[in-house]
Design a protein around this motif. Structure first.
Motif, PDB file in Angstrom:
ATOM      1  N   LEU A   6      45.323  47.929  31.936  1.00 45.56           N
ATOM      2  CA  LEU A   6      46.060  49.160  32.454  1.00 45.56           C
ATOM      3  C   LEU A   6      46.634  48.738  33.891  1.00 45.56           C
ATOM      4  CD1 LEU A   6      47.833  51.468  31.564  1.00 45.56           C
ATOM      5  CD2 LEU A   6      45.899  52.769  32.244  1.00 45.56           C
ATOM      6  N   PRO A   7      45.589  48.338  34.920  1.00 44.10           N
ATOM      7  CA  PRO A   7      46.180  48.012  36.271  1.00 44.10           C
ATOM      8  C   PRO A   7      46.757  47.035  36.224  1.00 44.10           C
ATOM      9  CG  PRO A   7      43.763  48.613  36.069  1.00 44.10           C
ATOM     10  CD  PRO A   7      44.216  48.714  34.752  1.00 44.10           C
ATOM     11  N   SER A   8      46.757  46.083  35.511  1.00 45.00           N
ATOM     12  CA  SER A   8      47.714  44.850  35.456  1.00 45.00           C
ATOM     13  C   SER A   8      49.199  45.266  35.277  1.00 45.00           C
ATOM     14  CB  SER A   8      47.246  43.731  34.599  1.00 45.00           C
ATOM     15  OG  SER A   8      47.556  44.209  33.188  1.00 45.00           O
ATOM     16  N   LEU A   9      49.170  46.249  34.774  1.00 45.86           N
ATOM     17  CA  LEU A   9      50.739  46.845  34.485  1.00 45.86           C
ATOM     18  C   LEU A   9      51.310  47.213  35.579  1.00 45.86           C
ATOM     19  CD1 LEU A   9      50.416  48.708  31.046  1.00 45.86           C
ATOM     20  CD2 LEU A   9      51.147  46.190  31.322  1.00 45.86           C
ATOM     21  N   PHE A  10      50.488  47.532  36.702  1.00 45.94           N
ATOM     22  CA  PHE A  10      50.985  48.135  38.029  1.00 45.94           C
ATOM     23  C   PHE A  10      51.017  46.844  38.948  1.00 45.94           C
ATOM     24  CE2 PHE A  10      49.021  51.893  36.007  1.00 45.94           C
ATOM     25  CZ  PHE A  10      50.194  52.747  36.095  1.00 45.94           C
ATOM     26  N   GLY A  11      50.697  45.701  38.490  1.00 46.51           N
ATOM     27  CA  GLY A  11      50.858  44.645  39.464  1.00 46.51           C
ATOM     28  C   GLY A  11      49.313  44.264  40.148  1.00 46.51           C
ATOM     29  N   PHE A  12      48.244  44.765  39.682  1.00 45.96           N
ATOM     30  CA  PHE A  12      47.077  44.341  40.153  1.00 45.96           C
ATOM     31  C   PHE A  12      46.643  42.872  39.445  1.00 45.96           C
ATOM     32  CE2 PHE A  12      47.364  48.841  41.363  1.00 45.96           C
ATOM     33  CZ  PHE A  12      46.836  48.911  42.609  1.00 45.96           C
ATOM     34  N   ASN A  13      45.818  42.341  40.309  1.00 49.26           N
ATOM     35  CA  ASN A  13      45.203  41.166  39.796  1.00 49.26           C
ATOM     36  C   ASN A  13      44.274  41.373  38.336  1.00 49.26           C
ATOM     37  OD1 ASN A  13      46.760  39.528  41.256  1.00 49.26           O
ATOM     38  ND2 ASN A  13      45.011  39.177  42.731  1.00 49.26           N
ATOM     39  N   LEU A  14      44.204  40.529  37.593  1.00 48.46           N
ATOM     40  CA  LEU A  14      43.391  40.831  36.456  1.00 48.46           C
ATOM     41  C   LEU A  14      42.763  39.186  36.206  1.00 48.46           C
ATOM     42  CD1 LEU A  14      41.892  42.103  33.883  1.00 48.46           C
ATOM     43  CD2 LEU A  14      43.952  41.195  32.450  1.00 48.46           C
ATOM     44  N   PRO A  15      41.235  39.254  36.487  1.00 43.74           N
ATOM     45  CA  PRO A  15      40.671  37.769  36.357  1.00 43.74           C
ATOM     46  C   PRO A  15      40.865  37.212  34.891  1.00 43.74           C
ATOM     47  CG  PRO A  15      39.313  39.343  37.540  1.00 43.74           C
ATOM     48  CD  PRO A  15      40.475  40.175  36.903  1.00 43.74           C
ATOM     49  N   ASP A  16      41.068  35.723  34.866  1.00 45.54           N
ATOM     50  CA  ASP A  16      40.990  35.194  33.600  1.00 45.54           C
ATOM     51  C   ASP A  16      39.465  35.057  32.943  1.00 45.54           C
ATOM     52  OD1 ASP A  16      39.826  32.973  34.591  1.00 45.54           O
ATOM     53  OD2 ASP A  16      41.781  32.172  35.246  1.00 45.54           O
ATOM     54  N   ALA A  17      39.356  34.577  31.711  1.00 45.98           N
ATOM     55  CA  ALA A  17      38.163  34.750  31.082  1.00 45.98           C
ATOM     56  C   ALA A  17      37.199  33.799  31.691  1.00 45.98           C
ATOM     57  CB  ALA A  17      38.099  34.600  29.548  1.00 45.98           C
ATOM     58  N   GLU A  18      37.464  32.715  31.949  1.00 43.87           N
ATOM     59  CA  GLU A  18      36.865  31.412  32.774  1.00 43.87           C
ATOM     60  C   GLU A  18      36.157  32.219  33.897  1.00 43.87           C
ATOM     61  OE1 GLU A  18      37.354  26.937  34.398  1.00 43.87           O
ATOM     62  OE2 GLU A  18      38.828  28.032  33.050  1.00 43.87           O
ATOM     63  N   THR A  19      36.974  32.911  34.779  1.00 41.10           N
ATOM     64  CA  THR A  19      36.545  33.279  36.096  1.00 41.10           C
ATOM     65  C   THR A  19      35.537  34.447  36.045  1.00 41.10           C
ATOM     66  OG1 THR A  19      38.741  32.872  37.189  1.00 41.10           O
ATOM     67  CG2 THR A  19      37.196  34.318  38.123  1.00 41.10           C
ATOM     68  N   ILE A  20      35.773  35.335  34.810  1.00 39.66           N
ATOM     69  CA  ILE A  20      34.742  36.083  34.717  1.00 39.66           C
ATOM     70  C   ILE A  20      33.476  35.644  34.336  1.00 39.66           C
ATOM     71  CG2 ILE A  20      34.283  38.253  33.028  1.00 39.66           C
ATOM     72  CD1 ILE A  20      37.279  38.539  32.886  1.00 39.66           C
ATOM     73  N   ARG A  21      33.524  34.710  33.297  1.00 37.54           N
ATOM     74  CA  ARG A  21      32.205  34.205  33.054  1.00 37.54           C
ATOM     75  C   ARG A  21      31.507  33.294  33.943  1.00 37.54           C
ATOM     76  NH1 ARG A  21      35.263  32.731  28.014  1.00 37.54           N
ATOM     77  NH2 ARG A  21      34.437  33.938  26.201  1.00 37.54           N
ATOM     78  N   ALA A  22      32.430  32.705  34.927  1.00 39.04           N
ATOM     79  CA  ALA A  22      31.660  31.864  36.078  1.00 39.04           C
ATOM     80  C   ALA A  22      31.132  32.960  37.125  1.00 39.04           C
ATOM     81  CB  ALA A  22      32.821  31.085  36.615  1.00 39.04           C
ATOM     82  N   SER A  23      31.599  34.260  36.917  1.00 42.14           N
ATOM     83  CA  SER A  23      31.144  35.177  38.157  1.00 42.14           C
ATOM     84  C   SER A  23      29.677  35.792  38.031  1.00 42.14           C
ATOM     85  CB  SER A  23      32.047  36.207  38.379  1.00 42.14           C
ATOM     86  OG  SER A  23      33.363  35.820  38.884  1.00 42.14           O
TER      87      SER A  23
END
Length: 464
Positions: A230-247
């Protein structure tokens, strides 16, 4: 003291209804007030029963100090609101600092999110559940009401808060009024938290990490993307799956830091600030809409008892109400409205004294007031046809008791200018100097001038 008329009072309609309800509660708890003059003025003002009840209550509130107490309560409410705003701003700053820490350690994403939104979501859930539980005030709302009364510091304000709540509950406005206040406070808190978050993220270098023992990486990917959709609809960043796993370990990559910063800001804005903004505006709209429909509940017993005294068809004179616990100090004043003519009236004169004296042309004789019925009849007449000049003749051989002084005060408030004529003693008698001094002191408290000699010239011409 000015007339307390709902048509001319500077008070808002809500204030008038509020004071009327406060007077009803006061009489319900302490017994009937001394309201003969208030009833007379309300009947003279006219209108339907609700308007007369308001006119009576506003006059009593002005006389007994409730009007001033209302102003003190409002000042206390404003001060309590300011205190609540400061508390909200400071708590927002504290939430942001607690979420990000000092930058020496990586930020645990879900701990940070819990710090920012945990209490907000719990209180929001409690507010939503209150619709089913019948509760109208949150903890913050109760704190504001309590602080408003404490900061008012006026003994006459004791019935104001209960009267306001009872008045608002009839239209279900307590929930919406306090809701607008509480959502506004949370809006300030989350807004300050977002600003401090943005400032810290712009001036410090933070690493982000998620940690779990029993959940797998796919679960965390799902949660992060679900929250960020939902925040991504307002233009906020959404990490991709690879970034999330690596974090699961700290990533020393600028793109990952920027993605998680945008995600944290977006989730805080979308699930924190935005709901409070929308709910605050909704509560404010419901409050403004319902306030316009506020009115007195004439079916209440306290108002039903007034119908006999304030409806002309059933008005009864000469009935004594129960004496109040404390009698108000008599006060005098002058009429501000239109008036004309001159009038002489005497109070409880000895039958052996010849009365009235020879009166100049244009000066009316109101006779001698000996009974309650005569007093009420004259006061009713003066409320409709107030004189420009009024002289009140008194026998200084009698003591200036409270009832006589109260009557003089009522008469004075029915004329533009009033003088008190202390009659000389009959020939062969001397006045008691102590009693005469008591009269002088009593009239000084009433702020009424003594007539110099016979006031007939003043009554005729307006000057000595």
């Amino acid at each position: 003291m000015s007339d307390a008329n709902p048509h001319t009072s500077p008070l808002s309609r809500l204030d008038q209804l509020w004071l009327t309800e406060a007077i009803r509660l006061r009489e319900e708890h302490a017994g009937p007030l001394d309201d003969a003059e208030a009833n007379r003025r309300a009947n003279a003002a006219g209108g339907d029963l609700a308007q007369r009840i308001q006119a009576r209550a506003l006059w009593l509130a002005e006389r007994d100090g409730q009007t001033q107490a209302l102003q003190h309560w409002r000042q206390g409410a404003q001060l309590a609101g300011l205190l609540l705003m400061v508390l909200a701003l400071v708590s927002g700053v504290g939430l942001a600092l607690a979420a990000l820490g000092d930058g020496q350690r990586p930020v645990n994403l879900f701990w940070a999110l819990g710090s920012l939104l945990g209490l907000h979501l719990l209180t929001l859930l409690g507010w939503l559940l209150s619709f089913g539980l019948g509760s109208n005030a949150s903890v913050l709302g109760r704190f504001w009401l309590w602080a408003s009364g404490k900061l008012a510091r006026d003994a006459q304000a004791a019935h104001l808060a209960p009267a306001l709540l009872l008045l608002l509950q009839r239209q279900g406005l307590t929930r919406w009024g306090l809701g607008a206040l509480v959502h506004g406070a949370w809006l300030l808190s989350l807004g300050s938290a977002l600003l401090v978050l943005l400032l810290l993220l712009a001036t410090r270098r933070y690493g982000f990490v998620w940690e779990t023992t029993i959940l797998g990486g796919d679960t965390f990917v799902f949660l992060a993307q679900a929250l960020g959709a939902l925040p991504s609809l307002f233009g906020f960043n959404l990490p991709d799956a690879e970034t999330i796993r690596a974090s699961s370990n700290v990533l020393d990559q600028e793109a990952a830091r920027q993605a998680w910063s945008g995600w944290l800001l977006g989730v805080t804005f979308t699930y924190g600030l935005l709901p409070r903004l929308l709910l605050g505006l909704f509560c404010l709209w419901r409050w403004l809409r319902g306030r316009a429909r506020l009115d007195l509940d004439l079916g209440l017993p306290g108002y039903g008892l007034l119908r006999e005294r304030l409806q002309p068809a059933s008005e009864r004179l000469g009935v004594s109400d129960a004496a109040p616990a404390e009698l108000p100090e008599p006060q005098a004043g002058s009429l501000d409205g239109a008036s004309q003519g001159a009038l002489l009236v005497a109070i409880e004169l000895d039958d052996r004294r010849p009365w009235p004296p020879a009166l100049p042309k244009g000066v009316g004789d109101a006779g001698v007031l000996d009974s309650r019925e005569q007093r009420q009849r004259l006061l009713d007449q003066l409320s409709r046809f107030p004189p420009e000049r009024l002289a009140v003749a008194c026998d200084p051989r009698r003591s200036p008791d409270r009832g006589t002084l109260a009557l003089i005060g009522e008469l004075a408030r029915s004329a533009s200018a009033t003088r008190v004529w202390l009659l000389p003693a009959p020939s062969g008698e001397a006045l008691d100097s102590q009693r005469l001094e008591d009269w002088h002191q009593a009239l000084q408290r009433l702020d009424l001038p003594l007539a110099q000699g016979a006031p007939l010239t003043w009554l005729e011409t307006g000057h000595d």
